[in-house]
Scaffold this active site. Structure first.
Site, PDB file in Angstrom:
ATOM      1  CG  HIS A 151      61.883  40.097 -20.573  1.00 30.42           C
ATOM      2  ND1 HIS A 151      61.159  41.125 -19.991  1.00 30.42           N
ATOM      3  CD2 HIS A 151      63.112  40.156 -19.986  1.00 30.42           C
ATOM      4  CE1 HIS A 151      61.922  41.764 -19.118  1.00 30.42           C
ATOM      5  NE2 HIS A 151      63.106  41.183 -19.081  1.00 30.42           N
ATOM      6  CD  GLU A 152      65.056  36.796 -19.478  1.00 25.86           C
ATOM      7  OE1 GLU A 152      66.200  37.294 -19.510  1.00 25.86           O
ATOM      8  OE2 GLU A 152      64.195  37.167 -18.656  1.00 25.86           O
ATOM      9  CG  HIS A 174      67.570  41.167 -21.191  1.00 24.95           C
ATOM     10  ND1 HIS A 174      67.877  42.445 -20.758  1.00 24.95           N
ATOM     11  CD2 HIS A 174      66.601  40.715 -20.356  1.00 24.95           C
ATOM     12  CE1 HIS A 174      67.114  42.737 -19.701  1.00 24.95           C
ATOM     13  NE2 HIS A 174      66.338  41.721 -19.447  1.00 24.95           N
ATOM     14  CB  CYS A 210      63.268  44.014 -16.461  1.00 20.32           C
ATOM     15  SG  CYS A 210      64.948  43.621 -16.987  1.00 20.32           S
TER      16      CYS A 210
HETATM   17 ZN    ZN Z   1      64.876  41.635 -18.023  1.00 21.61          ZN
END
Ligand code: ZN
Length: 214
Positions: free
Chosen positions: A168-169, A172, A126
């Protein structure tokens, strides 16, 4: 009460952020902005400002370099992310990880849900946790819903490495970091990954470091 001449504070902050030009500073883990979650995008930035913000995210992602960047990673609490993966990896890695080239795209108000029960576990990193990688077991395929940058509805299934990037995004945008989902015993410095764990799959790392794979 605002007046018609007053710009919303969020748009003002984004204008300030963009004023410097070039790649934006990336927020590192430990900053609460990565943990607060984000507001759905609902026109807080006018179309011209949205386009400039998206372009700044793209420039920042490419400069890093990374395969995805979410708005909170540049300190903006909006449900927007960009993804792009040229996938410059050996054929063996491409096959094992499903890492196919992913053209640039913008995720606006994305959500995902598992499509099937299969999971895939690989090292990931990340931009907000520089220097480290860890193995994360994620859904192998997801149904991605949301919009694109022009407001068109998105509803599609995504697999392979793009499914990992999308998860993953989107995480966030909910204040979740990949480390929250990682096998912590797999945590490896970038150098260790390069020297020891560049195999297409993390099986050898799992044996040597003592963590489970799905
Ligand atoms: Zn990340």
């Amino acid at each position: 009460m605002g007046t018609p001449y007053e710009r919303p504070p969020l748009a003002e902050r984004v204008e300030e952020l963009l004023a410097a030009g070039g790649p934006l500073p990336i927020v590192a883990a430990g900053d609460p902005v990565l943990r607060r979650g984000t507001a759905p995008y609902d026109g807080q930035l006018d179309p011209a400002l949205l386009a400039r913000f998206v372009e700044a995210l793209r420039v920042t992602m490419r400069a890093a370099p990374g395969v995805g960047l979410a708005a909170p990673q540049v300190g903006v609490e909006l449900r927007i992310a960009v993804i792009e993966d040229p996938a410059p990896v050996p054929e063996e890695v491409r096959r094992a990880r499903g890492r196919e080239p992913l053209p640039f795209r913008v995720l606006v108000n994305p959500s995902y849900a598992p499509a099937g029960t299969a999971r895939a576990a690989f090292f990931e990193g990340c931009l907000s946790v520089p220097g480290w990688q860890a193995v994360v077991a994620r859904y192998a395929r997801v149904r991605l819903t949301g919009q694109d940058e022009s407001g068109r509805a998105v509803d599609e299934e995504v697999g392979g490495w793009p499914a990992r990037i999308v998860q993953h995004e989107t995480d966030h945008l909910d204040g979740t970091l990949y480390l929250d989902r990682a096998e912590l015993r797999s945590l490896s410095a970038n150098r260790a990954v390069a020297e020891r764990w560049s195999q297409p799959t993390p099986e050898e790392a799992a044996r040597a470091l003592g963590f489970e794979l799905p």
